[in-house]
Design a protein around this motif. Structure first.
Motif, PDB file in Angstrom:
ATOM      1  N   UNK A  33       0.730  -1.213   0.041  1.00 37.54           N
ATOM      2  CA  UNK A  33      -0.182  -0.057  -0.019  1.00 37.54           C
ATOM      3  C   UNK A  33       0.812   1.303   0.032  1.00 37.54           C
ATOM      4  N   UNK A  34       0.443   2.205  -0.750  1.00 34.91           N
ATOM      5  CA  UNK A  34       1.290   3.670  -0.813  1.00 34.91           C
ATOM      6  C   UNK A  34       0.254   4.767  -0.357  1.00 34.91           C
ATOM      7  N   UNK A  35       0.562   5.539   0.664  1.00 34.72           N
ATOM      8  CA  UNK A  35      -0.156   6.806   0.988  1.00 34.72           C
ATOM      9  C   UNK A  35       0.353   7.904  -0.108  1.00 34.72           C
ATOM     10  N   UNK A  36      -0.723   8.742  -0.367  1.00 33.72           N
ATOM     11  CA  UNK A  36      -0.464   9.693  -1.198  1.00 33.72           C
ATOM     12  C   UNK A  36      -0.690  11.031  -0.138  1.00 33.72           C
ATOM     13  N   UNK A  37       0.192  12.150  -0.410  1.00 38.56           N
ATOM     14  CA  UNK A  37       0.113  13.364   0.243  1.00 38.56           C
ATOM     15  C   UNK A  37       0.107  14.479  -0.684  1.00 38.56           C
ATOM     16  N   UNK A  38       0.055  15.679   0.100  1.00 40.78           N
ATOM     17  CA  UNK A  38       0.192  16.806  -0.835  1.00 40.78           C
ATOM     18  C   UNK A  38       1.240  16.969  -1.667  1.00 40.78           C
ATOM     19  N   UNK A  39       2.257  16.524  -1.250  1.00 36.76           N
ATOM     20  CA  UNK A  39       3.696  16.551  -2.415  1.00 36.76           C
ATOM     21  C   UNK A  39       3.337  15.913  -3.655  1.00 36.76           C
ATOM     22  N   UNK A  40       2.605  14.791  -3.201  1.00 36.06           N
ATOM     23  CA  UNK A  40       2.396  13.860  -4.434  1.00 36.06           C
ATOM     24  C   UNK A  40       1.558  14.589  -5.499  1.00 36.06           C
ATOM     25  N   UNK A  41       0.452  15.301  -4.655  1.00 38.05           N
ATOM     26  CA  UNK A  41      -0.417  16.132  -5.648  1.00 38.05           C
ATOM     27  C   UNK A  41       0.219  17.371  -6.345  1.00 38.05           C
ATOM     28  N   UNK A  42       1.120  18.135  -5.694  1.00 41.09           N
ATOM     29  CA  UNK A  42       1.995  18.976  -6.332  1.00 41.09           C
ATOM     30  C   UNK A  42       2.841  18.543  -7.367  1.00 41.09           C
ATOM     31  N   UNK A  43       3.243  17.350  -7.187  1.00 39.27           N
ATOM     32  CA  UNK A  43       4.035  16.729  -8.327  1.00 39.27           C
ATOM     33  C   UNK A  43       3.193  16.532  -9.511  1.00 39.27           C
ATOM     34  N   UNK A  44       1.821  15.771  -9.253  1.00 39.93           N
ATOM     35  CA  UNK A  44       1.072  15.717 -10.255  1.00 39.93           C
ATOM     36  C   UNK A  44       0.682  16.992 -10.868  1.00 39.93           C
ATOM     37  N   UNK A  59       5.986   7.614  -1.441  1.00 38.30           N
ATOM     38  CA  UNK A  59       7.104   7.633  -0.426  1.00 38.30           C
ATOM     39  C   UNK A  59       6.576   7.253   0.938  1.00 38.30           C
ATOM     40  N   UNK A  60       5.206   7.100   0.939  1.00 35.60           N
ATOM     41  CA  UNK A  60       4.542   6.525   2.238  1.00 35.60           C
ATOM     42  C   UNK A  60       4.275   5.101   2.036  1.00 35.60           C
ATOM     43  N   UNK A  61       4.911   4.036   2.552  1.00 35.83           N
ATOM     44  CA  UNK A  61       5.038   2.901   1.899  1.00 35.83           C
ATOM     45  C   UNK A  61       4.666   1.898   3.151  1.00 35.83           C
ATOM     46  N   UNK A  62       3.759   1.027   2.945  1.00 32.24           N
ATOM     47  CA  UNK A  62       3.664  -0.306   3.573  1.00 32.24           C
ATOM     48  C   UNK A  62       4.039  -1.392   2.473  1.00 32.24           C
ATOM     49  N   UNK A  63       4.860  -2.403   2.999  1.00 32.03           N
ATOM     50  CA  UNK A  63       5.570  -3.431   2.121  1.00 32.03           C
ATOM     51  C   UNK A  63       5.728  -4.841   2.749  1.00 32.03           C
ATOM     52  N   UNK A  64       6.059  -6.045   2.137  1.00 32.13           N
ATOM     53  CA  UNK A  64       6.217  -6.967   2.706  1.00 32.13           C
ATOM     54  C   UNK A  64       7.706  -7.696   2.244  1.00 32.13           C
ATOM     55  N   UNK A  65       8.539  -8.066   2.879  1.00 32.79           N
ATOM     56  CA  UNK A  65       9.820  -8.527   2.456  1.00 32.79           C
ATOM     57  C   UNK A  65       9.831  -9.674   1.888  1.00 32.79           C
ATOM     58  N   UNK A 138       1.015   0.672   8.798  1.00 37.26           N
ATOM     59  CA  UNK A 138       2.290   0.955   8.441  1.00 37.26           C
ATOM     60  C   UNK A 138       2.412   2.129   7.325  1.00 37.26           C
ATOM     61  N   UNK A 139       1.187   2.164   6.503  1.00 42.42           N
ATOM     62  CA  UNK A 139       1.307   3.028   5.511  1.00 42.42           C
ATOM     63  C   UNK A 139       1.101   4.613   6.054  1.00 42.42           C
ATOM     64  N   UNK A 140       0.680   4.571   7.229  1.00 38.16           N
ATOM     65  CA  UNK A 140       0.533   6.038   7.698  1.00 38.16           C
ATOM     66  C   UNK A 140       1.714   6.448   8.511  1.00 38.16           C
ATOM     67  N   UNK A 141       2.728   5.824   8.716  1.00 41.13           N
ATOM     68  CA  UNK A 141       3.927   6.191   9.651  1.00 41.13           C
ATOM     69  C   UNK A 141       4.644   7.043   9.055  1.00 41.13           C
ATOM     70  N   UNK A 142       5.027   7.317   7.735  1.00 38.75           N
ATOM     71  CA  UNK A 142       5.980   8.071   7.337  1.00 38.75           C
ATOM     72  C   UNK A 142       5.220   9.583   7.329  1.00 38.75           C
ATOM     73  N   UNK A 143       4.248   9.441   6.988  1.00 30.59           N
ATOM     74  CA  UNK A 143       3.449  10.930   7.078  1.00 30.59           C
ATOM     75  C   UNK A 143       3.353  11.465   8.389  1.00 30.59           C
ATOM     76  N   UNK A 144       3.331  10.687   9.401  1.00 29.94           N
ATOM     77  CA  UNK A 144       3.150  11.201  10.771  1.00 29.94           C
ATOM     78  C   UNK A 144       4.570  11.532  11.318  1.00 29.94           C
ATOM     79  N   UNK A 145       5.531  10.903  10.698  1.00 29.43           N
ATOM     80  CA  UNK A 145       6.821  11.195  11.401  1.00 29.43           C
ATOM     81  C   UNK A 145       7.502  12.663  11.018  1.00 29.43           C
ATOM     82  N   UNK A 146       6.813  13.368  10.088  1.00 24.60           N
ATOM     83  CA  UNK A 146       7.129  14.598   9.710  1.00 24.60           C
ATOM     84  C   UNK A 146       6.777  15.424  10.854  1.00 24.60           C
TER      85      UNK A 146
END
Length: 337
Positions: A33-44, A59-65, A138-146
């Motif tokens: 799963x990938x989360x989309x944020x405002x920076x992704x919208x600005x990129x688009x 860049x907001x990622x949940x993945x399995x090894x 897991x997909x929310x983690x990176x967005x909250x770290x900021x």
């Protein structure tokens, strides 16, 4: 494998690209799963000057090894992870000061380099974080770290009153972080839905500045002193100035948002109040660990924070819908299962 590719501003499509392979430096991950944020919208929209095209976002990622690490048994095959999307050079002044989050030559996934909105990615083991969390969490983690990093920069403590300007994704992280540190947290916005979510994330008080006087309410909520910490997560000249005007004497001001135009200040307040004024960029490993701890303790309204989950085949359409109606979405996630 499938990937969402932004070909040019306003045009995105799902296409096939070569699959990555594991190496001695990188583990192979199946993206869940990938989360989309405002920076992704600005990129688009072509509004991010750091982005060149074509570009794969994410860049907001949940993945399995897929193929586990022989050196780190925690990262075994089948383990679910999130990741830090940043790079650091190790030799610039920020890196030498042990602040690689502000590396002069950082390249963030989906911004300066292709991101993770693909079926598979390969990443260094040291960028991965395993946790006892759901894929959505897991997909929310990176967005909250900021926002957690901004609270750390502001040295938020239990005794503090913290005013967070902006209750979007980044501001919500700052609210959750301040609450997690025990502070009297105040959410400020003009959107009632965002303010309602801010309350669930830990804001003890909320202020809608369309209906209430920001100055009067902050004085009421801080015994006439003003907040000890102000975290600006909008990026408007008005809120840049208000953070300095409303902060208490000897307070700390943390800026996360980028102002889109030059900001004129009454600079005597910097000196009269003897303010600590700081920028906050990206996040450090300790911020990831703190967010994971908060989520593992079930102290964040995960389901309320996510407005839409769509398959990758609908990702281009949801980006277009979001660009047409930015207020109609909060957190969008793209599933790749």
């Amino acid at each position: 494998m499938k990937a969402l590719i932004i070909r040019k501003p306003g045009k995105a499509e799902v296409d096939a690209i070569p699959e990555p392979v594991a190496s001695q430096e990188n583990l192979l991950l199946k993206v869940r799963m990938i989360g989309l944020c405002g920076s992704d919208l600005n990129s688009f929209l072509g509004k991010n000057p750091l982005v060149t095209f074509p570009r794969i976002p994410g860049h907001e990622v949940a993945a399995t090894v897929v193929e586990g690490s022989t050196e780190n048994p925690v990262l075994a095959a089948g383990v679910n992870v999130t990741l830090s999307p940043y790079t650091s050079c190790g030799s610039c002044s920020s890196c030498l000061r042990h602040r690689p989050n502000a590396c002069r030559f950082n390249q963030t996934l989906g911004i300066q380099r292709d991101g993770a909105l693909t079926e598979y990615i390969a990443m260094p083991a040291e960028k991965l974080y395993a946790a006892n969390l759901s894929i959505k969490e897991l997909c929310l983690v990176e967005s909250l770290t900021v926002g957690f990093h901004a609270a750390a920069r502001g040295r938020v403590a239990e005794r503090d009153s913290v005013a967070v300007f902006g209750c979007g994704g980044v501001g919500l992280g700052a609210i959750a972080a301040s609450h997690f540190r025990g502070a009297n947290t105040i959410g400020i916005d003009v959107d009632d839905d965002k303010l309602a979510l801010a309350k669930k994330a830990g804001a003890r008080h909320i202020i809608n500045t369309r209906r209430e006087s920001l100055h009067q309410r902050l004085l009421e909520l801080t015994s006439g002193l003003g907040p000890d910490v102000a975290i600006e997560a909008i990026g408007l000249p008005q809120t840049f100035r208000e953070a300095v005007e409303e902060i208490a004497f000897a307070g700390r001001v943390v800026y996360i948002g980028y102002a889109k135009e030059p900001v004129a200040y009454e600079t005597r307040l910097f000196v009269q109040k003897e303010l600590d004024i700081m920028g906050s960029r990206n996040a450090l490993p300790e911020d990831f660990h703190q967010v994971i701890r908060m989520l593992e303790e079930r102290r964040f309204p995960v389901d309320d924070a996510v407005s839409s989950i769509v398959p990758i085949e609908e990702a281009a359409d949801v980006l277009r819908a979001w660009s047409d109606n930015p207020a109609g979405f909060s957190k969008i996630m793209v599933r790749l299962d």
